[in-house]
Design a protein around this motif. Sequence first.
Motif, short mmCIF file in Angstrom:
data_model
loop_
_atom_site.label_atom_id
_atom_site.label_comp_id
_atom_site.label_asym_id
_atom_site.label_seq_id
_atom_site.Cartn_x
_atom_site.Cartn_y
_atom_site.Cartn_z
N GLY A 116 -3.01 7.48 -5.73
CA GLY A 116 -1.99 7.96 -6.67
C GLY A 116 -0.73 7.10 -6.69
N GLU A 166 3.12 4.54 -0.46
CA GLU A 166 4.47 4.73 -1.04
C GLU A 166 5.28 3.44 -1.03
N ASP A 193 0.81 -1.22 0.00
CA ASP A 193 0.00 0.00 0.00
C ASP A 193 0.85 1.28 0.00
N THR A 212 -9.03 5.93 -7.19
CA THR A 212 -10.06 5.76 -6.17
C THR A 212 -9.91 6.74 -5.00
N SER A 213 -8.84 7.54 -5.00
CA SER A 213 -8.74 8.59 -3.97
C SER A 213 -8.99 9.93 -4.66
N SER A 239 -15.70 4.63 0.13
CA SER A 239 -14.91 3.95 1.17
C SER A 239 -13.67 4.75 1.58
#
Length: 542
Positions: free
Chosen positions: A279, A247, A245, A303-304, A346
């Motif tokens: 990203g 960086e 997940d 999705t962010s 979410s």
Amino acid sequence: MSGMRRPVAVIIGMMGAGKTRVGKEVAQMMHLPFADADNEIERDAGMKIPEYFAKYGEPEFRKLESDVVLDMLEDFDGIFSLGGGAPMTPSIRQGLAEYIADGGKVVYLMADPKEAMERANRGGGRPMLDGDANERWKKLYKERDPVFRQVANVHVRTYGQTPQVAARKLMEMIDQRIVHITGATIEPYDVRIGEGVMSQLAQVLGDKPSKVALIHTQPVQRHSDRARTLLRQAGYDVHDIVIPDAEAGKTVEVANGIWQRLGEEGFTRSDAIVGLGGGAATDLAGFVAATWMRGIRYVNCPTSLLAMVDASTGGKTGVNTPQGKNLVGSFYTPAGVLADMGTLASLPNDIFIEGLGEVAKSGFIMDPEILRILETHAGELRSFDGATFLDSGLKDVLAELIEHTVGVKAYHVSADLKEAGLREFLNYGHTLGHAIEKLEHFRWRHGNAVAVGCVYAAELSHLLGYIDQDLVDYHRSLLGSLGLPTSWNNGSWDDVLALMHRDKKARGNKLRFVILESLGHPIHLENPPADAVEEAFRRIQR
Ligand SMILES: NC(=O)c1ccc[n+]([C@@H]2O[C@H](COP(=O)([O-])OP(=O)(O)OC[C@H]3O[C@@H](n4cnc5c(N)ncnc54)[C@H](O)[C@@H]3O)[C@@H](O)[C@H]2O)c1
Ligand SMILES: O=C(O)C(=O)C[C@@H](O)[C@H](O)[C@H](O)COP(=O)(O)O
């Protein structure tokens, strides 16, 4: 064309696809007028279409059809359905292309050919089906389907659906916002923004790839499950690749692991990658796409908020190295971006707020409308709750904000893909921002670091006499009202300075920054006085 009335959507498709039936349904749901080109033509001609065909022949009919359609494209603001053969006429195709370029939506209603053929044959009265109707329909389908696919910028598959279900799907597609990215050195692509746009994944990937690597992180599993289902339904051979997940996923070791898998699983140049997540995931997926066999097709599903407004678009792909942020990468354009706002349901509040850092940056450098929206809705944005926002007024506010911010990105990327000058303005706030991220071992989120970096750049502009104190204060108050940090005091000046020298804007041993000359007007700052660079830092430490 701007300023004129124009259709909210134009529906095209084969005879019998349900353009009129579904079109009327959508218009009713959206409280809009509906027009059918064939009815307009009959009104204009003063006779039924079969009669007109018999009297004047097809070429004359097509001329009249073109006149009527082009008029309606400039003077009708509802749902407009075209006759089956209309998009085959070059002047109509040209009109539709201009309509799309102006933000319009041409929807190809793709019904099951068997159902559409049966419907088209019912009732007769279709001069194009004279003779053996089924054979004629199939022949026309073969000629028209590839043209329709090319002419339309929205494809809606309605196989086996009731007109009501098809209409709801169509409405979702019409509600989406599309930002078109183009430029001299760019293969054009669209950023599609709205709830449900992920369902267009297969349309954007196209029919060349047979294998698709779906690269995503674990926290977005629910969304990658949906993408995988959509891809499998469309017939792709899907390879699920879960990366570490945030960086931790943006490293050359992770990229190397994926290169190995692509090799083992036989990915060729005609296959593709889908990057899904924040990203960091889309940066890594894009980098793998750029490097595998020197470049294969990829589509981003951000999705962010930050990935939707910034990272997924523009083709900056890459990984971090132990020496700094994004130091290895390439400019490599995606085939499309699907910013499905449904995925934000979410998204945790703190990660949403972080994304507002890049949104505000885009306002500071170019778009006052972004700043107006942020100011007006600061309270609601700050208390963003994924669980409820899709049913609240915030959904439209956010869609507007995302569209504007992607618009700022599109403007810079279109003019300067490889960042020779203008594109550097998107880096406002990043010179210090990236240094903070690195010194915080990436525990500080990117958008938060950029927010502090924007205040730093504003202080520097002020110290050098470009902007007044009010504008510096405005940076602090706007960012603060959104819940973003405006100061940082956790590292030495020497470390910060060393990292700023590794920034990609630096040349030789000279620092370069983006600062503001005034609100909305960024400029390049070359080799500024060392005392101002340090004093600006002291001011963000408070
Ligand atoms: N390429 C570019 O032009 C560009 C532009 C801006 C930023 N970036 C890069 O983007 C990265 C920052 O992106 P980010 O802010 O999205 O951070 P991120 O990718 O680290 O995502 C933040 C966290 O949110 C999770 N997440 C994402 N979407 C979610 C969802 N819908 N539901 C639940 N959890 C979700 C992620 O899994 C992660 O844990 C940085 O690496 C930055 O350098 C690149
Ligand atoms: O697209 C760009 O160009 C940007 O600079 C956008 C930035 O917001 C983004 O954070 C980008 O990843 C920074 O790139 P870098 O070249 O400074 O690493």
